[in-house]
Scaffold this motif. Structure first.
Motif, short mmCIF file in Angstrom:
data_model
loop_
_atom_site.label_atom_id
_atom_site.label_comp_id
_atom_site.label_asym_id
_atom_site.label_seq_id
_atom_site.Cartn_x
_atom_site.Cartn_y
_atom_site.Cartn_z
N THR A 1 0.83 -1.20 0.00
CA THR A 1 0.00 0.00 0.00
C THR A 1 0.87 1.25 0.00
O THR A 1 0.63 2.19 -0.75
N TRP A 2 1.90 1.26 0.82
CA TRP A 2 2.78 2.41 0.87
C TRP A 2 3.45 2.63 -0.48
O TRP A 2 3.52 3.75 -0.98
N ARG B 1 1.05 4.02 -3.00
CA ARG B 1 0.83 5.46 -2.77
C ARG B 1 2.04 6.27 -3.19
O ARG B 1 1.91 7.36 -3.74
N GLN C 1 1.95 6.60 -6.89
CA GLN C 1 0.91 7.57 -7.26
C GLN C 1 1.41 8.99 -7.01
O GLN C 1 1.16 9.89 -7.82
N TRP C 2 2.09 9.17 -5.90
CA TRP C 2 2.62 10.49 -5.58
C TRP C 2 3.62 10.94 -6.64
O TRP C 2 3.60 12.08 -7.09
#
Length: 100
Positions: free
Chosen positions: A88-89, A92, A95-96
């Motif tokens: 998950t990290w 993200r 995505q960032w």
């Protein structure tokens, strides 16, 4: 219990593949857990499965110390090398990066 007694007596468990009998037993327990886990996705962190949770954590942490055969067995069984939190990290983070 029998394995513990043999361990205390200094018995060395080794299979013909060079993988310890203890590792293979935990691998089989993990596969059984994975195949038969309850619909509400009982986690390995529960007391009942604490030993498997620790085993999975050690496999992830020590991947570079596992034999090729062990890694192949884990991969064929669908072992996830990153915890859900790490995936998950990383998702993200990617995505960032795309956003900025």
């Amino acid at each position: 219990m029998q394995v513990e007694l043999l361990n205390k007596a200094g018995f060395i468990f080794q299979s013909p593949t060079g993988i310890s009998v203890e590792w293979m037993a935990l691998f089989e327990q993990w596969k059984d857990y994975k195949e038969h886990k309850t619909p509400h996705r009982q986690t390995l962190k529960t007391t009942k499965y604490q030993h498997l949770y620790k085993w999975v954590w050690r496999q992830r942490k020590n991947r570079d110390k596992l034999s090729t055969t062990q890694v192949e067995l884990l991969n064929k069984a669908g072992f996830v090398w990153h915890s859900a939190h790490e995936v998950t990290w990383m998702d993200r983070f990617e995505q960032w990066k795309e956003y900025y």
